[in-house]
Design a protein around this motif. Structure first.
Motif, PDB file in Angstrom:
ATOM      1  N   GLY A   6      19.619 -92.562  32.597  1.00  0.00           N
ATOM      2  CA  GLY A   6      20.080 -93.304  31.430  1.00  0.00           C
ATOM      3  C   GLY A   6      20.820 -94.582  31.737  1.00  0.00           C
ATOM      4  O   GLY A   6      21.031 -95.413  30.852  1.00  0.00           O
ATOM      5  N   THR A   7      21.215 -94.771  33.006  1.00  0.00           N
ATOM      6  CA  THR A   7      21.931 -95.991  33.379  1.00  0.00           C
ATOM      7  C   THR A   7      20.982 -97.104  33.823  1.00  0.00           C
ATOM      8  O   THR A   7      21.445 -98.188  34.204  1.00  0.00           O
ATOM      9  CB  THR A   7      22.936 -95.716  34.501  1.00  0.00           C
ATOM     10  N   ALA A   8      19.681 -96.865  33.777  1.00  0.00           N
ATOM     11  CA  ALA A   8      18.702 -97.849  34.242  1.00  0.00           C
ATOM     12  C   ALA A   8      18.909 -99.202  33.569  1.00  0.00           C
ATOM     13  O   ALA A   8      19.030 -99.294  32.353  1.00  0.00           O
ATOM     14  CB  ALA A   8      17.285 -97.347  33.972  1.00  0.00           C
ATOM     15  N   GLY A   9      18.966-100.243  34.373  1.00  0.00           N
ATOM     16  CA  GLY A   9      19.069-101.601  33.866  1.00  0.00           C
ATOM     17  C   GLY A   9      20.475-102.098  33.644  1.00  0.00           C
ATOM     18  O   GLY A   9      20.673-103.303  33.420  1.00  0.00           O
ATOM     19  N   TYR A  10      21.466-101.226  33.721  1.00  0.00           N
ATOM     20  CA  TYR A  10      22.832-101.628  33.390  1.00  0.00           C
ATOM     21  C   TYR A  10      23.573-102.260  34.568  1.00  0.00           C
ATOM     22  O   TYR A  10      24.373-103.177  34.377  1.00  0.00           O
ATOM     23  CB  TYR A  10      23.621-100.442  32.836  1.00  0.00           C
ATOM     24  N   GLY A  11      23.328-101.786  35.769  1.00  0.00           N
ATOM     25  CA  GLY A  11      24.038-102.326  36.911  1.00  0.00           C
ATOM     26  C   GLY A  11      23.725-103.788  37.159  1.00  0.00           C
ATOM     27  O   GLY A  11      24.637-104.616  37.315  1.00  0.00           O
ATOM     28  N   ALA A  12      22.445-104.112  37.171  1.00  0.00           N
ATOM     29  CA  ALA A  12      22.037-105.495  37.449  1.00  0.00           C
ATOM     30  C   ALA A  12      22.505-106.457  36.372  1.00  0.00           C
ATOM     31  O   ALA A  12      22.690-107.648  36.638  1.00  0.00           O
ATOM     32  CB  ALA A  12      20.513-105.563  37.598  1.00  0.00           C
ATOM     33  N   ALA A  13      22.696-105.956  35.150  1.00  0.00           N
ATOM     34  CA  ALA A  13      23.073-106.816  34.018  1.00  0.00           C
ATOM     35  C   ALA A  13      24.548-106.688  33.661  1.00  0.00           C
ATOM     36  O   ALA A  13      24.959-107.100  32.576  1.00  0.00           O
ATOM     37  CB  ALA A  13      22.211-106.469  32.803  1.00  0.00           C
ATOM     38  N   ALA A  93      29.238 -88.450  35.536  1.00  0.00           N
ATOM     39  CA  ALA A  93      28.075 -88.696  34.688  1.00  0.00           C
ATOM     40  C   ALA A  93      27.683 -87.460  33.896  1.00  0.00           C
ATOM     41  O   ALA A  93      27.836 -86.325  34.354  1.00  0.00           O
ATOM     42  CB  ALA A  93      26.886 -89.160  35.537  1.00  0.00           C
ATOM     43  N   LEU A  94      27.169 -87.704  32.705  1.00  0.00           N
ATOM     44  CA  LEU A  94      26.513 -86.678  31.929  1.00  0.00           C
ATOM     45  C   LEU A  94      25.163 -86.355  32.588  1.00  0.00           C
ATOM     46  O   LEU A  94      24.634 -87.163  33.326  1.00  0.00           O
ATOM     47  CB  LEU A  94      26.277 -87.188  30.496  1.00  0.00           C
ATOM     48  N   PRO A  95      24.584 -85.171  32.365  1.00  0.00           N
ATOM     49  CA  PRO A  95      24.995 -84.227  31.324  1.00  0.00           C
ATOM     50  C   PRO A  95      26.128 -83.258  31.690  1.00  0.00           C
ATOM     51  O   PRO A  95      26.780 -82.729  30.809  1.00  0.00           O
ATOM     52  CB  PRO A  95      23.700 -83.439  31.050  1.00  0.00           C
ATOM     53  N   GLU A  96      26.380 -83.025  32.989  1.00  0.00           N
ATOM     54  CA  GLU A  96      27.344 -81.972  33.331  1.00  0.00           C
ATOM     55  C   GLU A  96      28.784 -82.455  33.475  1.00  0.00           C
ATOM     56  O   GLU A  96      29.706 -81.657  33.374  1.00  0.00           O
ATOM     57  CB  GLU A  96      26.927 -81.255  34.618  1.00  0.00           C
ATOM     58  N   LEU A  97      29.002 -83.752  33.766  1.00  0.00           N
ATOM     59  CA  LEU A  97      30.342 -84.277  34.023  1.00  0.00           C
ATOM     60  C   LEU A  97      31.103 -83.372  35.007  1.00  0.00           C
ATOM     61  O   LEU A  97      32.217 -82.911  34.726  1.00  0.00           O
ATOM     62  CB  LEU A  97      31.134 -84.420  32.722  1.00  0.00           C
ATOM     63  N   TRP A 116      24.920 -91.461  23.785  1.00  0.00           N
ATOM     64  CA  TRP A 116      24.148 -90.236  23.517  1.00  0.00           C
ATOM     65  C   TRP A 116      22.646 -90.471  23.566  1.00  0.00           C
ATOM     66  O   TRP A 116      21.881 -89.622  24.015  1.00  0.00           O
ATOM     67  CB  TRP A 116      24.570 -89.663  22.171  1.00  0.00           C
ATOM     68  N   MET A 117      22.165 -91.615  23.107  1.00  0.00           N
ATOM     69  CA  MET A 117      20.727 -91.885  23.043  1.00  0.00           C
ATOM     70  C   MET A 117      20.107 -92.074  24.427  1.00  0.00           C
ATOM     71  O   MET A 117      18.897 -92.085  24.576  1.00  0.00           O
ATOM     72  CB  MET A 117      20.428 -93.084  22.148  1.00  0.00           C
ATOM     73  N   HIS A 118      20.949 -92.215  25.471  1.00  0.00           N
ATOM     74  CA  HIS A 118      20.420 -92.341  26.825  1.00  0.00           C
ATOM     75  C   HIS A 118      20.044 -90.985  27.426  1.00  0.00           C
ATOM     76  O   HIS A 118      19.388 -90.943  28.476  1.00  0.00           O
ATOM     77  CB  HIS A 118      21.449 -93.013  27.734  1.00  0.00           C
ATOM     78  N   LEU A 119      20.450 -89.914  26.800  1.00  0.00           N
ATOM     79  CA  LEU A 119      20.171 -88.575  27.327  1.00  0.00           C
ATOM     80  C   LEU A 119      18.825 -88.080  26.825  1.00  0.00           C
ATOM     81  O   LEU A 119      18.537 -88.127  25.618  1.00  0.00           O
ATOM     82  CB  LEU A 119      21.257 -87.598  26.904  1.00  0.00           C
ATOM     83  N   ALA A 120      18.013 -87.580  27.748  1.00  0.00           N
ATOM     84  CA  ALA A 120      16.739 -86.975  27.367  1.00  0.00           C
ATOM     85  C   ALA A 120      17.002 -85.700  26.565  1.00  0.00           C
ATOM     86  O   ALA A 120      18.077 -85.092  26.689  1.00  0.00           O
ATOM     87  CB  ALA A 120      15.921 -86.658  28.617  1.00  0.00           C
ATOM     88  N   PRO A 121      16.051 -85.278  25.726  1.00  0.00           N
ATOM     89  CA  PRO A 121      16.272 -84.070  24.917  1.00  0.00           C
ATOM     90  C   PRO A 121      16.742 -82.864  25.728  1.00  0.00           C
ATOM     91  O   PRO A 121      17.631 -82.133  25.288  1.00  0.00           O
ATOM     92  CB  PRO A 121      14.899 -83.829  24.285  1.00  0.00           C
ATOM     93  N   MET A 156      16.007 -94.718  26.828  1.00  0.00           N
ATOM     94  CA  MET A 156      16.619 -94.259  25.578  1.00  0.00           C
ATOM     95  C   MET A 156      15.658 -93.358  24.811  1.00  0.00           C
ATOM     96  O   MET A 156      14.442 -93.456  24.978  1.00  0.00           O
ATOM     97  CB  MET A 156      16.986 -95.443  24.668  1.00  0.00           C
ATOM     98  N   PHE A 157      16.245 -92.511  23.969  1.00  0.00           N
ATOM     99  CA  PHE A 157      15.477 -91.609  23.125  1.00  0.00           C
ATOM    100  C   PHE A 157      16.046 -91.664  21.711  1.00  0.00           C
ATOM    101  O   PHE A 157      17.256 -91.596  21.536  1.00  0.00           O
ATOM    102  CB  PHE A 157      15.562 -90.170  23.656  1.00  0.00           C
ATOM    103  N   ASP A 158      15.183 -91.802  20.731  1.00  0.00           N
ATOM    104  CA  ASP A 158      15.623 -91.882  19.340  1.00  0.00           C
ATOM    105  C   ASP A 158      15.304 -90.556  18.657  1.00  0.00           C
ATOM    106  O   ASP A 158      14.164 -90.320  18.236  1.00  0.00           O
ATOM    107  CB  ASP A 158      14.920 -93.043  18.632  1.00  0.00           C
ATOM    108  N   LEU A 159      16.303 -89.679  18.587  1.00  0.00           N
ATOM    109  CA  LEU A 159      16.119 -88.361  17.997  1.00  0.00           C
ATOM    110  C   LEU A 159      16.853 -88.276  16.663  1.00  0.00           C
ATOM    111  O   LEU A 159      17.846 -88.972  16.448  1.00  0.00           O
ATOM    112  CB  LEU A 159      16.633 -87.274  18.937  1.00  0.00           C
ATOM    113  N   PRO A 160      16.390 -87.411  15.752  1.00  0.00           N
ATOM    114  CA  PRO A 160      17.071 -87.282  14.454  1.00  0.00           C
ATOM    115  C   PRO A 160      18.533 -86.860  14.617  1.00  0.00           C
ATOM    116  O   PRO A 160      18.866 -86.040  15.477  1.00  0.00           O
ATOM    117  CB  PRO A 160      16.263 -86.186  13.741  1.00  0.00           C
TER     118      PRO A 160
END
Length: 201
Positions: A6-13, A93-97, A116-121, A156-160
C-alpha cells in the motif's frame, strides 16, 4: 519491516506529497469528526501519519501522540517539518502493526487518515483486529477513506463503506458517526467517507 504494498509510489514522491498534505490543515481535514475526539490530554495514535500534519496539530492541542509511518522518506520529511512538536515517530505497518502491539500501550484515539483504502480486502480483518487491540476501553477509531480512480503507480481498493462498518462491528466497535465530503484538493472525481467508531467499554 517488510515494505507494505500500500505504500507503493509514496517514497519517491515524498517531497511533492509533503507540499500537498501540508496545504490543508488538520482542522479542515477533521472538521466533521473533531468534535467527537477525546479532550486533551489523551493518548493518540496516528497510523499512516505521512508528514505528521495531524500528529503535530494534536500534540499542539496537548495530546500525547505517537505517529506511525511505514515509508522512511515520508517519516524523514515529517520529522523535519515538525521537529519542534512533541510527537514520537515509529516505523511500523498495517495490517498487524507488530511493533505497536508488542508495546502493549492502549490509545484513547486512533486515526487512519487516507490509509484504509490502501489495504487489500484480505488485509482488512487482521488490520481491524490489530487496531481494536490498540484501543483503550471506550477508545475511538477515526477512518477517512478515499473513493475514486486509483492514481497511476498506487495500490488502492475502493470497497463499500458498509463492509468496513460490518468488519468494525465484528471486532466490537460501534459506529458513532458517518459523513461524506468532496475532495479538499478539488479533484472532482474523488470523494471521502469519514467514519468514527467506539470500542465497547
Amino acid at each position: 519491516m517488510i515494505t507494505p504494498a500500500g505504500t507503493a509510489g509514496y517514497g519517491a514522491a515524498a517531497e511533492q506529497l509533503a507540499v500537498q498534505y501540508e496545504s490543508v490543515s488538520f482542522t479542515e481535514v477533521h472538521r466533521e469528526l473533531h468534535h467527537l475526539y477525546p479532550a486533551p490530554p489523551a493518548s493518540v495514535l496516528d497510523v499512516g501519519a505521512g508528514t505528521g500534519r495531524d500528529a503535530a496539530a494534536l500534540a499542539a492541542l496537548g495530546h500525547r501522540v505517537v505517529a506511525v509511518e511505514p515509508t522512511p522518506e515520508l517519516r524523514a520529511v515529517g520529522e523535519r517539518l515538525h521537529a519542534g512538536s512533541d510527537v514520537r515517530w515509529v516505523a511500523d505497518a498495517l495490517p498487524e502493526l507488530p511493533a505497536l502491539v508488542a508495546e502493549g500501550t492502549s490509545y484513547d484515539l486512533v486515526l487512519l487518515t487516507a490509509v484504509w483504502m490502501h489495504l487489500a480486502p484480505a488485509e482488512r480483518p487482521p488490520a481491524m483486529a490489530a487496531l481494536t487491540r490498540l484501543l483503550a476501553p471506550a477508545g475511538r477509531l477515526a477512518l477517512t477513506v478515499r473513493h475514486g480512480p486509483v492514481p497511476p503507480g498506487r495500490h488502492m481498493f475502493d470497497l463499500p463503506d458498509e463492509a468496513t462498518v460490518t468488519l468494525a462491528a465484528d471486532c466490537g466497535l460501534r459506529l458513532l458517526h458517518r459523513a461524506t465530503r468532496a475532495d479538499l484538493h478539488g479533484r472532482g472525481e474523488v470523494r471521502w467517507t469519514l467514519l468514527l467508531f467506539e470500542r465497547e467499554a
